[in-house]
Structure formats: structure tokens, C-alpha cells
Design a protein around this motif. Structure first.
Motif, PDB file in Angstrom:
ATOM      1  N   GLY A 350       0.665  -1.428   0.052  1.00  0.00           N
ATOM      2  CA  GLY A 350       0.089  -0.220   0.462  1.00  0.00           C
ATOM      3  C   GLY A 350       1.141   1.449  -0.086  1.00  0.00           C
ATOM      4  O   GLY A 350       0.373   2.270  -0.009  1.00  0.00           O
ATOM      5  N   ALA A 351       2.524   1.267   0.505  1.00  0.00           N
ATOM      6  CA  ALA A 351       2.879   2.166   0.227  1.00  0.00           C
ATOM      7  C   ALA A 351       4.027   2.595  -0.872  1.00  0.00           C
ATOM      8  O   ALA A 351       4.476   3.669  -0.640  1.00  0.00           O
ATOM      9  N   SER A 352       4.231   1.509  -1.496  1.00  0.00           N
ATOM     10  CA  SER A 352       4.625   1.415  -2.985  1.00  0.00           C
ATOM     11  C   SER A 352       4.412   3.104  -3.773  1.00  0.00           C
ATOM     12  O   SER A 352       5.782   3.520  -4.134  1.00  0.00           O
ATOM     13  N   GLY A 353       3.490   3.177  -3.790  1.00  0.00           N
ATOM     14  CA  GLY A 353       2.819   4.084  -5.096  1.00  0.00           C
ATOM     15  C   GLY A 353       3.955   5.855  -4.933  1.00  0.00           C
ATOM     16  O   GLY A 353       4.249   6.549  -5.658  1.00  0.00           O
ATOM     17  N   ALA A 354       3.035   5.697  -4.028  1.00  0.00           N
ATOM     18  CA  ALA A 354       4.278   7.149  -3.154  1.00  0.00           C
ATOM     19  C   ALA A 354       5.310   7.479  -2.806  1.00  0.00           C
ATOM     20  O   ALA A 354       5.927   8.123  -2.888  1.00  0.00           O
ATOM     21  N   ARG A 355       5.753   6.245  -2.748  1.00  0.00           N
ATOM     22  CA  ARG A 355       7.504   6.082  -2.343  1.00  0.00           C
ATOM     23  C   ARG A 355       7.866   6.098  -3.410  1.00  0.00           C
ATOM     24  O   ARG A 355       8.681   6.310  -3.632  1.00  0.00           O
ATOM     25  N   LEU A 356       7.815   5.197  -5.028  1.00  0.00           N
ATOM     26  CA  LEU A 356       8.095   5.780  -5.767  1.00  0.00           C
ATOM     27  C   LEU A 356       8.087   7.075  -6.164  1.00  0.00           C
ATOM     28  O   LEU A 356       8.614   7.813  -6.745  1.00  0.00           O
ATOM     29  N   MET A 357       7.418   7.901  -6.583  1.00  0.00           N
ATOM     30  CA  MET A 357       6.691   8.995  -6.549  1.00  0.00           C
ATOM     31  C   MET A 357       7.375   9.544  -5.755  1.00  0.00           C
ATOM     32  O   MET A 357       8.350  10.968  -6.049  1.00  0.00           O
ATOM     33  N   THR A 358       7.983   9.598  -4.414  1.00  0.00           N
ATOM     34  CA  THR A 358       8.710  10.222  -3.549  1.00  0.00           C
ATOM     35  C   THR A 358      10.064  10.237  -3.844  1.00  0.00           C
ATOM     36  O   THR A 358      10.694  10.877  -4.133  1.00  0.00           O
ATOM     37  N   THR A 359      10.418   8.601  -4.914  1.00  0.00           N
ATOM     38  CA  THR A 359      11.909   8.735  -5.232  1.00  0.00           C
ATOM     39  C   THR A 359      11.917   9.457  -6.289  1.00  0.00           C
ATOM     40  O   THR A 359      12.843   9.903  -6.634  1.00  0.00           O
ATOM     41  N   LEU A 360      11.271   9.058  -7.158  1.00  0.00           N
ATOM     42  CA  LEU A 360      10.949   9.868  -7.710  1.00  0.00           C
ATOM     43  C   LEU A 360      11.007  11.752  -8.053  1.00  0.00           C
ATOM     44  O   LEU A 360      12.439  12.357  -9.206  1.00  0.00           O
ATOM     45  N   VAL A 361      10.544  12.136  -7.520  1.00  0.00           N
ATOM     46  CA  VAL A 361      10.376  13.840  -7.283  1.00  0.00           C
ATOM     47  C   VAL A 361      12.068  14.269  -6.602  1.00  0.00           C
ATOM     48  O   VAL A 361      12.410  14.894  -7.206  1.00  0.00           O
ATOM     49  N   HIS A 362      12.375  14.038  -6.193  1.00  0.00           N
ATOM     50  CA  HIS A 362      13.447  13.847  -5.279  1.00  0.00           C
ATOM     51  C   HIS A 362      14.620  14.038  -5.897  1.00  0.00           C
ATOM     52  O   HIS A 362      15.666  14.864  -6.387  1.00  0.00           O
ATOM     53  N   ALA A 363      14.914  12.579  -6.830  1.00  0.00           N
ATOM     54  CA  ALA A 363      15.773  12.026  -7.887  1.00  0.00           C
ATOM     55  C   ALA A 363      15.755  13.117  -9.146  1.00  0.00           C
ATOM     56  O   ALA A 363      16.982  14.032  -9.694  1.00  0.00           O
ATOM     57  N   LEU A 364      14.633  13.246  -9.632  1.00  0.00           N
ATOM     58  CA  LEU A 364      14.452  14.232 -11.115  1.00  0.00           C
ATOM     59  C   LEU A 364      15.136  16.107  -9.720  1.00  0.00           C
ATOM     60  O   LEU A 364      16.051  16.685 -10.314  1.00  0.00           O
ATOM     61  N   ARG A 365      14.581  16.281  -8.651  1.00  0.00           N
ATOM     62  CA  ARG A 365      15.589  17.979  -8.683  1.00  0.00           C
ATOM     63  C   ARG A 365      16.762  18.065  -8.154  1.00  0.00           C
ATOM     64  O   ARG A 365      17.248  18.641  -8.017  1.00  0.00           O
ATOM     65  N   ARG A 366      17.311  16.448  -7.848  1.00  0.00           N
ATOM     66  CA  ARG A 366      18.818  16.672  -7.578  1.00  0.00           C
ATOM     67  C   ARG A 366      19.781  16.517  -8.250  1.00  0.00           C
ATOM     68  O   ARG A 366      20.664  16.691  -8.575  1.00  0.00           O
ATOM     69  N   ARG A 367      18.734  16.296  -9.297  1.00  0.00           N
ATOM     70  CA  ARG A 367      19.649  15.771 -10.620  1.00  0.00           C
ATOM     71  C   ARG A 367      19.153  16.937 -11.796  1.00  0.00           C
ATOM     72  O   ARG A 367      20.368  17.301 -12.979  1.00  0.00           O
ATOM     73  N   GLY A 368      18.747  18.118 -11.629  1.00  0.00           N
ATOM     74  CA  GLY A 368      18.492  19.126 -12.322  1.00  0.00           C
ATOM     75  C   GLY A 368      17.020  18.854 -13.311  1.00  0.00           C
ATOM     76  O   GLY A 368      17.449  19.798 -14.153  1.00  0.00           O
TER      77      GLY A 368
END
Length: 391
Positions: A350-368
Motif C-alpha cells: 500500500g505504500a509503494s505508489g507514494a514511495r516511488l513518486m517520492t523517490t522520483l521527485v527527489h531524484a529529478l530535483r537532485r539531478r536538475g
């Protein structure tokens, strides 16, 4: 056009089944990420319009509306409402989409989309098995469903094998992909790439001593193809093994979705904008192939192409799913699950959907970088797609 923004995103580090998070009641685990996402956003918890909580195993400690119980276990006032939803593995991705829809409609301004699963304390399948253990009820699939589709049950394991066969994937392909998931996750973890998204929690080591749990527990830093080759298939005669499947996991995740008005009135700093959504359903027997169709629908709706995206997150329920998805859509493997996936990081349903999106958003921002696409296969042959623009 109104907009919906992600203004805070957090997750726990994944805990192995029976591992570091085994002592956490799931309501307390979910309550911890609710508190943290509000703290990070810097808003008054009393202003939260709703909490939408994804959870698959709604039995035992996750029964009696775990979303509401998470609010009661948190520091949020009891006046904050909550609801629990189940779209199987995509439950908290759907939470994000429902939250965005509420904000885009103008009905609500601050909505938490979250998810939780303690696969230690609420084993997978518990809700389906409990009535039969008491001598009542039968299969979740009625005789009418069984007759319509010609199968006694819908099996994700059989579906994963069918996808592998349909797309010409070998045991060697699956093992190699699984090894790369661990390699990428290990590299990211050691480099501190998950640091901004993880909420450290008190945990227990194997001996029961108190530790700080801040690293995904399922990553095998010493994984090898030789060891994977020795793992027996899940189904007799199959090629999918526990080594090329997602790990059972304990965890929670949360995102705060805000309207333009809330961003302005509260002085919030958006992390990303929710750009587009899709949800589709198809063959419930092969079941796990639907992310391909859902992605095509999202691309057609937005006019975007695969080359427009900087990163993809495709849930690694089983190795054949992202492999078939990349093959069918021509996705760049280097941009797909760039920091590893559920094979290494775990899949707290039940937590995986928001987990993946949390990782995705932080990764995009970290990489510019700018554009990200997330998709997940779900029980029943359903799939969600969410497209985000990092800000």
C-alpha cells in the motif's frame, strides 16, 4: 487551468519482513510520515482537508480504517478526516491521483496522499484467508468470474511467467535485471541519494537492540549472478524466482498535495507539479502487463513521447514487468528505475505508489531534471500512470 503541486514528500526506509520495523504498529508507522510531511511543508496540521491512505492488507492491525487510525496516531488534530483505499499495489499512487483531483476540482486545498503496509504484522493474503480459517466463505473469485475467464484464480506469479514468455525473456535476463536493481540501489544508498526522502526511525537489529533505521534494509550489497542462479523458481518449471521478484517489506510514505491558492496563502515551495494521470484496466489473467497500455494512454493524452522524460519509475513487482515495459515502449534502460527498484528496495504494497513518486521527485530535483513518469502493475489487470514536472 488550476494546478496541483507536491509540496512535501517523505518515506520510511524499507524494512525487511521481520526486520528493523517489526516493532512498529502500522498505524504508528503511517502516523510518523503524516507528521513529517506536515512538518516539512511547514503548514498547520489543522488545515489539512483530508488524508487518503493506501493499504492493501486491511485486516488485523491494518483493519478498522487504517487511514483514520494513522491520523489518530499522529500529531494531527482529530478533526482531520481520512479514508483508506485499495487499488492493490498502486493504492498510494491512486491516493496521489485522488488528492490531485480534489485539489484540481477546487473542492480542497491541502490533501495528504499516503500509504502504509506492515507485511510483518499483517501477512499478505491475511484478509482473504481469515474467513476460510473460520470455516466460512470461499474464494474471492466467484463462480461467475471463474467461468468468464476460464481460470480458478488470478495469480500474479502465473502472470509474471506469462509476460516473460510473451516478451521472450529468459531466466538469465531476469537475473541480470535483478542484479542491476541491487547494484543501482546500493550505489544510490552509499552515495546518500535517498537521504532527503527518508525519515529515520527507531528500529531493531536482529538481536533486538535499538538502532536508527535510515537505510533500505533489502539492498543486497554483495549480490551476484552466481547466487541468483541458485535460487529455485517460485512456480515449478518457471523462470521467475524470489531473487527476481519484489521483496516483502514494511514501510510508509506520504506526500502533501496543494492547490495554487494554498501555495500562495501559506507561502509554500512546490517540489513538483502533477501534470497528467491515467488509469486503465485489461486482461486480469496475465494481469501485470497493463502498465504498457496505461503508458500509451498517458502519452496520447498529453502528446508527450518517451524521449521527453528524464526518469521513469516502473514498479519491480517482478523483473519481467519493467523489462517488458521497456521493450514494448522503447524506454531507455538507464532512465528506468535509475536508483534501483522494489527487487532491492522492497515493496510495502500500500505504500509503494507514494514511495516511488517520492523517490522520483527527489531524484529529478537532485539531478536538475524536469519530467518523470511513474507506473505500476496492479492486481486485477489495472495500472496507473502519473506524470510529474519537477520544479
Amino acid at each position: 487551468m488550476p494546478e496541483a503541486y507536491i509540496v512535501a514528500a517523505v518515506r520510511t526506509a524499507g524494512g525487511r519482513r521481520g526486520g528493523a520495523l517489526r516493532d512498529w504498529h502500522p498505524a504508528d508507522l503511517a502516523g510518523a510520515v503524516l507528521d513529517e510531511v506536515v512538518r516539512r511543508a511547514g503548514v498547520d496540521g489543522a488545515g489539512i482537508d483530508d488524508v487518503i491512505m493506501g493499504c492493501v492488507g486491511q485486516a488485523g492491525e491494518q483493519a478498522h480504517q487504517i487511514g483514520r487510525n494513522a491520523v489518530l496516531a499522529s500529531n494531527l488534530p482529530a478533526s482531520v478526516p481520512a479514508v483508506t483505499i485499495d487499488r492493490q499495489c498502486g493504492s498510494s499512487q491512486q491516493s496521489v491521483q485522488f488528492a490531485a483531483q480534489a485539489v484540481l476540482s477546487g473542492i480542497q486545498d491541502l490533501v495528504i496522499a499516503a500509504g502504509v503496509e506492515s507485511m510483518t504484522r499483517v501477512p499478505m493474503g491475511l484478509a482473504a484467508n481469515l474467513p476460510q480459517q473460520h470455516g466460512i466463505g470461499g474464494s474471492a473469485w466467484s463462480p461467475r468470474i471463474q467461468q468468464r475467464f476460464g481460470v480458478p484464480e488470478f495469480s500474479q506469479f502465473a502472470g509474471a511467467e506469462a509476460i516473460a514468455a510473451k516478451h521472450g525473456l529468459s531466466r538469465a535476463d531476469l537475473d541480470a535485471y535483478a542484479l542491476e536493481s541491487h547494484r543501482r540501489a546500493a550505489e544510490a544508498s552509499l552515495a546518500g541519494a535517498f537521504g532527503d526522502e527518508i525519515l529515520p526511525l527507531a528500529g531493531l537489529d536482529r538481536e533486538g537492540a535499538q538502532i536508527v533505521h535510515s537505510r533500505d534494509e533489502g539492498i543486497r550489497f554483495d549480490a551476484t549472478l552466481e547466487r541468483m542462479a541458485g535460487v529455485e523458481p517460485i512456480l515449478p518449471g518457471g523462470i521467475v524466482t524470489p531473487a527476481s521478484a519484489s521483496q516483502m517489506c514494511d514501510g510508509a510514505s506520504a506526500m502533501l498535495i496543494a492547490s495554487e491558492r494554498a501555495v500562495r496563502d501559506h507561502g509554500l515551495q512546490p517540489l513538483a507539479r502533477l501534470h497528467a494521470f491515467a488509469v486503465t484496466a485489461g486482461d486480469p489473467v496475465i494481469m501485470l502487463e497493463e502498465p504498457i497500455n496505461a503508458t500509451r494512454k498517458a502519452l496520447a493524452k498529453t502528446g508527450m513521447a518517451m524521449g521527453d522524460f528524464d526518469l521513469f519509475e516502473v514498479n519491480e513487482a517482478f523483473a519481467p514487468i519493467p523489462l517488458a515495459w521497456m521493450q514494448a515502449l522503447g524506454a531507455d534502460p538507464a532512465r528506468t528505475n535509475a536508483l534501483g527498484g522494489a527487487i532491492a528496495l522492497g515493496h510495502p504494497l500500500g505504500a509503494s505508489g507514494a514511495r516511488l513518486m517520492t523517490t522520483l521527485v527527489h531524484a529529478l530535483r537532485r539531478r536538475g531534471q524536469r519530467w518523470g513518469l511513474q507506473t505500476m502493475c496492479e492486481g486485477g489487470g489495472i495500472a496507473n500512470v502519473t506524470i510529474v514536472e519537477a520544479l
